[in-house]
Enzyme design. Structure first.
Site, PDB file in Angstrom:
ATOM      1  N   LYS A 181       0.867  -1.181   0.000  1.00  0.00           N
ATOM      2  CA  LYS A 181       0.000   0.000   0.000  1.00  0.00           C
ATOM      3  C   LYS A 181       0.901   1.228   0.000  1.00  0.00           C
ATOM      4  O   LYS A 181       1.406   1.644   1.032  1.00  0.00           O
ATOM      5  CB  LYS A 181      -0.906  -0.009   1.238  1.00  0.00           C
ATOM      6  N   GLU A 256       8.864   1.281  11.640  1.00  0.00           N
ATOM      7  CA  GLU A 256       9.946   2.257  11.543  1.00  0.00           C
ATOM      8  C   GLU A 256       9.278   3.623  11.544  1.00  0.00           C
ATOM      9  O   GLU A 256       8.645   4.014  10.567  1.00  0.00           O
ATOM     10  CB  GLU A 256      10.765   2.032  10.272  1.00  0.00           C
ATOM     11  N   CYS A 290      13.030  10.462   7.884  1.00  0.00           N
ATOM     12  CA  CYS A 290      12.874  10.062   9.285  1.00  0.00           C
ATOM     13  C   CYS A 290      14.191  10.111  10.040  1.00  0.00           C
ATOM     14  O   CYS A 290      14.218  10.345  11.247  1.00  0.00           O
ATOM     15  CB  CYS A 290      12.255   8.668   9.372  1.00  0.00           C
ATOM     16  N   GLU A 386       8.883  16.033  15.957  1.00  0.00           N
ATOM     17  CA  GLU A 386       9.349  15.831  14.584  1.00  0.00           C
ATOM     18  C   GLU A 386       8.605  16.779  13.645  1.00  0.00           C
ATOM     19  O   GLU A 386       7.392  16.698  13.487  1.00  0.00           O
ATOM     20  CB  GLU A 386       9.129  14.386  14.146  1.00  0.00           C
TER      21      GLU A 386
END
Length: 485
Positions: A181, A256, A290, A386
């Site tokens: 996906k 992750e 990331c 973040e």
């Protein structure tokens, strides 16, 4: 590579299910938008629950034969897919840049890395084996490494081609089948690679691609009881939701997630190397990584000079459409631009004006200036949360002990980096900092061979390298009493 080769859909990009490229059953479509121009570049079939069910069923049906395929043959097919990806580098890189916005040179690198993943795991396919365990003389005991079965890969929008290879290649090499996906913001290369897999002879149902939205297609994949393993790369809140839905079926999950990674510069560091690392660490892919080095910890003895030179470099970066190979492209979407813009205001409220940047660029597309906030305290929001954009927080420190304390003082633990010529200090840093990967004197050091994954809120499980094979296999023990009776 042409869309007409395999597709019979009304959308420009369809769903790859059971060896065919098809419309969604509902007929729903969504637009792929170039973030550099805000123009629609393609229409894409939007997978719904029933489409994901079909893809999982196709994968389930294909699993026994793929598992039984000799591993050297699986390896040959993956090597062939790597070759075809390289042959289509120009087109795949162009799609990646138009879909995501990144500089075309970065997109070319991502295509090569994707091919390298399939090449690397092709070579490992026939080397996955168990162990012999010594017991007493009347027993023969050994282990077998077996694939999980149907695996789902939920791919993020920041590195769609790269992470497609990172997640899918080890799954297929170890005998699993896959339902992918891709992110709704960047689905195009995933569909194209799914079609290439069919062209090289990977059997129908082994690799399925279901572009769509997370609330429909992603949720349908993570909650499907016939899925045996889920790999998710993305934000912490979405990862938590994936884990919750998968837990209802006791589905194995690898996550992750985000990062707020410290990049630490000591006075003895090579200044030019450290400046290169700091620029690359936060402004590559417009900070949408990331493992970005979004917290820059600079020793107080070199702080003023380092920040001044860093600001000069940041302000000289060219920002514009990725297709023109500027140093930095746009953010991926209007919604993400709004998020990053909010954090620019948070930074101004917490620490004042940035030393460089801080504004949205007045032009078509979703462009933000490379931004550096100095004098940041580690408890500020811009140091703890973040942002996922080209926004750097600079934090001074006095000594090694404080640097390590600051590096660890965050909920994330994905990567960390240190620039120093003192190898003892570098290895103490590696020992004491709680992160899944440590960079020494080079940000983004490593390759497809090196395990990758996080500590703390950055997730669990490992991808890349041989560790990914562990994630995509399960161990069976066989113990036989061989004593004569």
């Amino acid at each position: 590579m042409t869309q007409e080769t395999l597709s019979t859909t009304t959308a420009d990009y369809g769903l790859v299910i059971d060896g065919e490229v098809v419309d969604s059953q509902s007929g729903e479509l969504f637009d792929a938008v170039d973030p550099a121009t805000e123009e629609v570049i393609a229409t894409v079939a939007a997978a719904q629950t029933e489409d994901v069910v079909d893809a999982v069923d196709a994968a389930r049906d294909a699993f026994p034969d793929w598992k039984a395929t000799p591993p050297q043959e699986r390896g040959r097919l993956l090597n062939e897919l790597a070759r075809r990806i390289r042959e289509q580098e120009d087109e795949l890189a162009r799609l990646e840049t138009l879909d995501n916005g990144k500089p075309i040179s970065h997109a070319r690198s991502d295509v090569e890395v994707c091919a390298r993943y399939f090449e690397y795991y092709a070579g490992i396919a026939d080397k996955i084996h168990g162990d012999s365990i010594p017991l007493t003389s009347e027993y023969a005991d050994y282990t077998i490494r077996e694939p999980l079965g149907v695996t789902g890969q939920i791919i993020p929008w920041n590195l769609p081609t790269n992470i497609f290879g990172r997640s899918v290649a080890p799954a297929l090499a170890s005998g699993n089948v896959s339902v992918v996906k891709p992110a709704e913001q960047t689905p195009l290369t995933a569909v194209e690679i799914g079609k290439l897999a069919l062209e090289v002879g990977i059997p129908a149902g082994v690799l399925n691609v279901v572009p769509g939205f997370g609330a429909e297609a992603g949720a349908a994949l993570s909650s499907n009881p016939d899925v045996d393993g889920i790999s998710f790369t993305g934000s912490v809140p979405t990862g938590q939701e994936v884990m919750r839905t998968a837990s209802d079926n006791i589905t194995e999950v690898h996550l992750e997630l985000g990062g707020k990674s410290p990049n630490v510069v000591f006075p003895d560091a090579d200044m030019e190397t450290a400046l290169d690392g700091a620029i690359t660490g936060i402004f590559a892919n417009a900070g949408q990584v990331c493992s970005a080095g979004s917290r820059l910890l600079v020793h107080e003895d070199i702080h003023d000079e380092f920040v001044s030179r860093l600001a000069d470099r940041a302000s000289s970066l060219s920002v514009g459409p990725g297709i023109d190979d500027n140093d930095m492209g746009p953010l991926v979407s209007e919604g993400h631009l709004e998020k990053v813009t909010r954090y620019l205001e948070v930074g101004r409220n917490e620490v004042g004006e940035p030393v460089t940047g801080g504004d949205v660029i007045d032009r078509d597309g979703y462009f933000v200036e490379p931004t550096i906030f100095d004098g940041v305290s580690n408890d500020m929001r811009i140091a703890q949360e973040e942002i996922f954009g080209p926004v750097l927080s600079v934090i001074p420190f006095a000594d090694e002990e404080e640097a390590i304390e600051l590096a660890n003082d965050v909920n994330y633990g994905l990567v960390a980096g240190v620039f120093t010529e003192n190898l003892g200090r570098a290895h103490r840093f590696a020992r004491d900092v709680r992160a899944g990967q440590i960079f020494i004197n080079e940000w983004f050091a490593g390759g497809v061979e090196t395990p990758f994954g996080g500590f703390k809120d950055s997730g669990f499980g490992r991808e890349k390298g041989l560790a990914a094979i562990d994630s995509y296999t399960q161990t069976k023990n066989v113990c036989a009493n061989i004593e004569q009776r």
